[in-house]
Design a protein around this motif. Structure first.
Motif, PDB file in Angstrom:
ATOM      1  N   GLN A 211     -10.607  -4.877   6.266  1.00 42.43           N
ATOM      2  CA  GLN A 211     -11.477  -3.952   5.556  1.00 42.43           C
ATOM      3  C   GLN A 211     -10.692  -2.706   5.139  1.00 42.43           C
ATOM      4  O   GLN A 211      -9.580  -2.475   5.608  1.00 42.43           O
ATOM      5  CB  GLN A 211     -12.663  -3.565   6.443  1.00 42.43           C
ATOM      6  N   ILE A 212     -11.303  -1.913   4.284  1.00 43.78           N
ATOM      7  CA  ILE A 212     -10.601  -0.724   3.785  1.00 43.78           C
ATOM      8  C   ILE A 212     -10.296   0.253   4.922  1.00 43.78           C
ATOM      9  O   ILE A 212      -9.252   0.921   4.919  1.00 43.78           O
ATOM     10  CB  ILE A 212     -11.415  -0.045   2.661  1.00 43.78           C
ATOM     11  N   LYS A 213     -11.176   0.308   5.922  1.00 47.10           N
ATOM     12  CA  LYS A 213     -10.922   1.192   7.064  1.00 47.10           C
ATOM     13  C   LYS A 213      -9.662   0.764   7.814  1.00 47.10           C
ATOM     14  O   LYS A 213      -8.889   1.603   8.298  1.00 47.10           O
ATOM     15  CB  LYS A 213     -12.127   1.185   8.005  1.00 47.10           C
ATOM     16  N   ASP A 214      -9.437  -0.558   7.932  1.00 43.80           N
ATOM     17  CA  ASP A 214      -8.237  -1.060   8.601  1.00 43.80           C
ATOM     18  C   ASP A 214      -6.979  -0.622   7.850  1.00 43.80           C
ATOM     19  O   ASP A 214      -5.963  -0.297   8.470  1.00 43.80           O
ATOM     20  CB  ASP A 214      -8.282  -2.585   8.699  1.00 43.80           C
ATOM     21  N   LEU A 215      -7.047  -0.621   6.513  1.00 46.07           N
ATOM     22  CA  LEU A 215      -5.896  -0.206   5.716  1.00 46.07           C
ATOM     23  C   LEU A 215      -5.616   1.282   5.902  1.00 46.07           C
ATOM     24  O   LEU A 215      -4.451   1.692   6.039  1.00 46.07           O
ATOM     25  CB  LEU A 215      -6.139  -0.528   4.241  1.00 46.07           C
ATOM     26  N   TYR A 216      -6.678   2.097   5.918  1.00 46.83           N
ATOM     27  CA  TYR A 216      -6.501   3.535   6.166  1.00 46.83           C
ATOM     28  C   TYR A 216      -5.851   3.776   7.530  1.00 46.83           C
ATOM     29  O   TYR A 216      -4.928   4.597   7.670  1.00 46.83           O
ATOM     30  CB  TYR A 216      -7.842   4.255   6.094  1.00 46.83           C
ATOM     31  N   ASN A 217      -6.346   3.067   8.567  1.00 50.22           N
ATOM     32  CA  ASN A 217      -5.808   3.242   9.920  1.00 50.22           C
ATOM     33  C   ASN A 217      -4.343   2.817  10.001  1.00 50.22           C
ATOM     34  O   ASN A 217      -3.526   3.471  10.657  1.00 50.22           O
ATOM     35  CB  ASN A 217      -6.631   2.441  10.926  1.00 50.22           C
ATOM     36  N   LYS A 218      -4.002   1.714   9.335  1.00 44.31           N
ATOM     37  CA  LYS A 218      -2.627   1.229   9.362  1.00 44.31           C
ATOM     38  C   LYS A 218      -1.689   2.205   8.659  1.00 44.31           C
ATOM     39  O   LYS A 218      -0.580   2.481   9.142  1.00 44.31           O
ATOM     40  CB  LYS A 218      -2.563  -0.141   8.683  1.00 44.31           C
ATOM     41  N   LEU A 219      -2.125   2.741   7.527  1.00 47.34           N
ATOM     42  CA  LEU A 219      -1.311   3.722   6.807  1.00 47.34           C
ATOM     43  C   LEU A 219      -1.119   4.994   7.639  1.00 47.34           C
ATOM     44  O   LEU A 219      -0.031   5.572   7.670  1.00 47.34           O
ATOM     45  CB  LEU A 219      -1.962   4.060   5.464  1.00 47.34           C
TER      46      LEU A 219
ATOM     47  N   ALA B 252       0.823  -1.206   0.000  1.00 46.96           N
ATOM     48  CA  ALA B 252       0.000   0.000   0.000  1.00 46.96           C
ATOM     49  C   ALA B 252       0.859   1.259   0.000  1.00 46.96           C
ATOM     50  O   ALA B 252       0.544   2.236  -0.700  1.00 46.96           O
ATOM     51  CB  ALA B 252      -0.932  -0.012   1.213  1.00 46.96           C
ATOM     52  N   VAL B 253       1.955   1.246   0.764  1.00 44.33           N
ATOM     53  CA  VAL B 253       2.860   2.401   0.800  1.00 44.33           C
ATOM     54  C   VAL B 253       3.504   2.605  -0.570  1.00 44.33           C
ATOM     55  O   VAL B 253       3.612   3.740  -1.071  1.00 44.33           O
ATOM     56  CB  VAL B 253       3.930   2.218   1.885  1.00 44.33           C
ATOM     57  N   GLY B 254       3.920   1.524  -1.188  1.00 35.98           N
ATOM     58  CA  GLY B 254       4.524   1.628  -2.513  1.00 35.98           C
ATOM     59  C   GLY B 254       3.565   2.161  -3.556  1.00 35.98           C
ATOM     60  O   GLY B 254       3.944   3.017  -4.388  1.00 35.98           O
ATOM     61  N   MET B 255       2.329   1.715  -3.506  1.00 33.21           N
ATOM     62  CA  MET B 255       1.339   2.190  -4.470  1.00 33.21           C
ATOM     63  C   MET B 255       0.953   3.637  -4.195  1.00 33.21           C
ATOM     64  O   MET B 255       0.664   4.396  -5.127  1.00 33.21           O
ATOM     65  CB  MET B 255       0.115   1.276  -4.442  1.00 33.21           C
ATOM     66  N   ARG B 256       0.975   4.041  -2.927  1.00 27.22           N
ATOM     67  CA  ARG B 256       0.692   5.449  -2.615  1.00 27.22           C
ATOM     68  C   ARG B 256       1.792   6.354  -3.181  1.00 27.22           C
ATOM     69  O   ARG B 256       1.514   7.452  -3.680  1.00 27.22           O
ATOM     70  CB  ARG B 256       0.564   5.629  -1.107  1.00 27.22           C
ATOM     71  N   ARG B 257       3.042   5.897  -3.093  1.00 30.81           N
ATOM     72  CA  ARG B 257       4.135   6.675  -3.673  1.00 30.81           C
ATOM     73  C   ARG B 257       4.004   6.791  -5.189  1.00 30.81           C
ATOM     74  O   ARG B 257       4.503   7.756  -5.790  1.00 30.81           O
ATOM     75  CB  ARG B 257       5.468   6.026  -3.314  1.00 30.81           C
ATOM     76  N   ALA B 258       3.337   5.808  -5.779  1.00 34.76           N
ATOM     77  CA  ALA B 258       3.088   5.858  -7.229  1.00 34.76           C
ATOM     78  C   ALA B 258       1.800   6.608  -7.546  1.00 34.76           C
ATOM     79  O   ALA B 258       1.282   6.503  -8.663  1.00 34.76           O
ATOM     80  CB  ALA B 258       3.030   4.447  -7.800  1.00 34.76           C
ATOM     81  N   LEU B 259       1.259   7.330  -6.535  1.00 33.20           N
ATOM     82  CA  LEU B 259       0.069   8.167  -6.671  1.00 33.20           C
ATOM     83  C   LEU B 259      -1.201   7.347  -6.902  1.00 33.20           C
ATOM     84  O   LEU B 259      -2.163   7.826  -7.517  1.00 33.20           O
ATOM     85  CB  LEU B 259       0.244   9.187  -7.813  1.00 33.20           C
ATOM     86  N   VAL B 260      -1.220   6.109  -6.428  1.00 32.68           N
ATOM     87  CA  VAL B 260      -2.424   5.281  -6.477  1.00 32.68           C
ATOM     88  C   VAL B 260      -3.212   5.515  -5.194  1.00 32.68           C
ATOM     89  O   VAL B 260      -2.661   5.429  -4.088  1.00 32.68           O
ATOM     90  CB  VAL B 260      -2.080   3.787  -6.623  1.00 32.68           C
ATOM     91  N   ARG B 261      -4.496   5.820  -5.322  1.00 29.64           N
ATOM     92  CA  ARG B 261      -5.325   6.107  -4.163  1.00 29.64           C
ATOM     93  C   ARG B 261      -5.511   4.851  -3.325  1.00 29.64           C
ATOM     94  O   ARG B 261      -5.485   3.719  -3.835  1.00 29.64           O
ATOM     95  CB  ARG B 261      -6.670   6.664  -4.601  1.00 29.64           C
ATOM     96  N   THR B 262      -5.717   5.062  -2.007  1.00 34.00           N
ATOM     97  CA  THR B 262      -5.834   3.932  -1.091  1.00 34.00           C
ATOM     98  C   THR B 262      -7.029   3.048  -1.416  1.00 34.00           C
ATOM     99  O   THR B 262      -6.944   1.816  -1.341  1.00 34.00           O
ATOM    100  CB  THR B 262      -5.941   4.448   0.359  1.00 34.00           C
ATOM    101  N   CYS B 263      -8.142   3.644  -1.810  1.00 37.21           N
ATOM    102  CA  CYS B 263      -9.322   2.847  -2.165  1.00 37.21           C
ATOM    103  C   CYS B 263      -9.048   1.964  -3.382  1.00 37.21           C
ATOM    104  O   CYS B 263      -9.502   0.812  -3.457  1.00 37.21           O
ATOM    105  CB  CYS B 263     -10.522   3.756  -2.410  1.00 37.21           C
ATOM    106  N   GLN B 264      -8.272   2.475  -4.338  1.00 35.20           N
ATOM    107  CA  GLN B 264      -7.920   1.689  -5.511  1.00 35.20           C
ATOM    108  C   GLN B 264      -6.938   0.579  -5.146  1.00 35.20           C
ATOM    109  O   GLN B 264      -7.010  -0.535  -5.681  1.00 35.20           O
ATOM    110  CB  GLN B 264      -7.321   2.605  -6.583  1.00 35.20           C
ATOM    111  N   THR B 265      -6.030   0.895  -4.206  1.00 38.79           N
ATOM    112  CA  THR B 265      -5.091  -0.129  -3.729  1.00 38.79           C
ATOM    113  C   THR B 265      -5.842  -1.272  -3.065  1.00 38.79           C
ATOM    114  O   THR B 265      -5.521  -2.453  -3.270  1.00 38.79           O
ATOM    115  CB  THR B 265      -4.100   0.495  -2.738  1.00 38.79           C
ATOM    116  N   TYR B 266      -6.852  -0.935  -2.260  1.00 37.74           N
ATOM    117  CA  TYR B 266      -7.622  -1.966  -1.570  1.00 37.74           C
ATOM    118  C   TYR B 266      -8.361  -2.851  -2.575  1.00 37.74           C
ATOM    119  O   TYR B 266      -8.370  -4.086  -2.430  1.00 37.74           O
ATOM    120  CB  TYR B 266      -8.606  -1.309  -0.602  1.00 37.74           C
TER     121      TYR B 266
END
Length: 267
Positions: free
Chosen positions: A71-79, A41-55
């Protein structure tokens, strides 16, 4: 007598409806964002991929929402937690660099810190040359004030302060602590003493914290430990429900009664 638990009754029926196998992946205890998921998820965010799209991409990789493990909320919280940890580590390096620079300009500047089991900043104490001079002149009475975790770092802030001959507040030192245990307060007081050429205060005022009191008795056994009148007054206001009783109590604290008059008022 053997200090063990003994089962005397077993009830096999649940008092609530259990979740179905299809719902169990959504229970909190079963939702875990693994380190590999976080790294992706961190790598995809650096590539400007939105978190919802990563999920959604992870869902496709795992073959459905039931298999992704969170869930997607867990990914947001972890990031968010990961980003805050990076920021705090960066703030630690910036703070230590700043204090090191202060030490280069001020030969009497003092700074000491400790690290925890994960090699992260635990406790941090500092004071400058002006604080040293003020403590030598006005350090007979030391006020030990702890502010409970009101900063973004969730660390107790401790201020060592006193009063000069103009009745103005003077700062003797500051500290950020990892907790409020006896061991931490003892480290702080010993560090404070080392920074102040081992000059011991005659009297110490605190808010009455038990761990703090034990540390003071251990490091400053000959100093007079007293409670701060402001904290005593505030505790009276919070715990006494009778307004007249509160006024009379505060009068005993603030008004200049003679000893026999005070005893009569107190009774």
């Amino acid at each position: 007598k053997r200090d063990v638990y003994v089962i005397t009754n077993f009830e096999p029926h649940h008092n609530h409806q259990l979740v179905t196998p299809l719902e169990s992946p959504y229970l909190r205890c079963n939702r875990v964002v693994r380190n590999s998921d976080l790294a992706q998820a961190v790598g995809m965010r650096r590539a400007l991929v939105r978190t919802c799209q990563t999920y959604e991409y992870m869902v496709d990789q795992c073959g459905g929402y039931l298999n992704v493990g969170f869930q997607i909320k867990d990914l947001y919280n972890k990031l968010d937690a990961s980003r805050r940890e990076i920021l705090l580590d960066g703030d630690t390096e910036a703070a230590l660099s700043y204090l090191k620079a202060k030490g280069a300009m001020d030969p009497e500047f003092f700074c000491k810190f400790s690290v925890d089991e994960e090699n992260r900043l635990g406790n941090l104490f500092w004071r400058d040359s002006t604080s040293l001079l003020d403590y030598i002149a006005y350090g007979d009475v030391l006020i030990f004030d702890s502010t409970y975790k009101t900063n973004v770092y969730d660390k107790p802030l401790v201020l060592f302060v006193g009063s000069n001959n103009y009745r103005s507040t003077v700062m003797f030192g500051c500290a950020l602590l990892q907790d409020e245990t006896f061991e931490t307060y003892k480290w702080l007081l010993e560090t404070f003493m080392a920074s102040m050429k081992d000059k011991k205060p005659i009297s110490i005022l605190t808010d009455g914290d038990e761990a703090m009191r034990k540390a003071i008795d251990d490091v400053f056994p000959m100093s007079n430990h007293r409670l701060c009148s402001w904290h005593v007054s505030r505790n009276a206001q919070n715990n006494l429900k009778d307004d007249e009783l509160v006024r009379n109590f505060q009068a005993c604290i603030w008004e200049p009664f003679a000893l026999d008059e005070f005893e009569k008022k107190w009774e």
